[in-house]
Design a protein around this motif. Structure first.
Motif: not given
Lengths: 114, 114
Positions: B76-84
């Motif tokens: 699983x990937x995400x290019x830019x994560x958020x606090x949420x």
């Protein structure tokens, strides 16, 4: 329909007492599952219903555990003579019939045995 | 039987940084693959799934996962994560034919800090 509903959300009980949890699945779903999740672990399968028939039980489901789904609607999970090792989150999920259908989970019932 | 290995129990990351949560599975039959997310004291929510077709699947909140059959992985990937995005993430598998329940990994806690 607001999804899978579980009650209560939290339950604290003394060791040796019996507890019962309820799960109301999504109304059109004929499959219902119970899972147990302990701290630091993923959910572990306990049992599965298709309509009112209990089709599969995990070896984790000892004889102190019993689950029912009368009339193929809501389900109850009862634990008799609770032990401290029963403390966990109990998750219910439901799905419709079909190979590529997904399971929708409720928010769980957190059981603490003291 | 199937098994799922999530190699990292915890992944700390700063906000807006990229992240990858690793998942490897073992199965003697073809499987469907899932990622679920669990927020504190909540049930599991389906994040994304691979059933067939394109090996790259995406969620509505910016996560993506790629099925790699040769490496038996579904990272699983995400290019830019958020606090949420701070939550526990579970990888799960289920045989693609016949009936069977989900087998989950132990989960990866994603901790996003400012």
């Amino acid at each position: 329909d607001t999804g899978v509903s579980q009650n209560p959300r939290h339950k604290i009980t003394k060791r040796g007492q019996n507890v019962t949890f309820r799960c109301d699945p999504i109304s059109e779903h004929n499959r219902l599952y119970w899972y147990r999740q302990t701290l630091g672990q993923g959910p572990e399968f306990l049992t599965y219903f298709q309509n009112e028939a209990q089709l599969e039980k995990s070896r984790l489901l000892s004889d102190r555990f019993s689950a029912e789904r009368p009339k193929g609607s809501f389900s109850t999970l009862e634990i008799q003579r609770t032990e401290q090792g029963d403390s966990a989150m109990y998750l219910c999920a439901s799905s419709s019939t079909g190979v590529n259908t997904e399971a929708f989970f409720g928010q769980g019932t957190r059981l603490t045995v003291v | 039987a199937q098994s799922v290995t999530q190699l990292d129990s915890q992944v700390p990351v700063f906000e807006e940084a990229p992240v990858e949560l690793r998942c490897n599975y073992s199965s003697s039959v073809s499987v469907y693959l899932f990622w679920y997310v669990q927020y504190p004291n909540q049930g599991l929510q389906l994040l994304l799934k691979y059933l067939s077709g394109s090996t790259l699947v995406e969620s509505i909140n910016g996560f993506e996962a790629e099925f790699n059959k040769s490496q038996t992985s579904f990272h699983l990937r995400k290019p830019s994560v958020h606090i949420s995005d701070t939550a526990e993430y579970f990888c799960a598998v289920r045989p693609s034919s016949g009936y069977s329940t989900l087998t989950f990994g132990k989960g990866t806690m994603l901790l996003v800090s400012p």
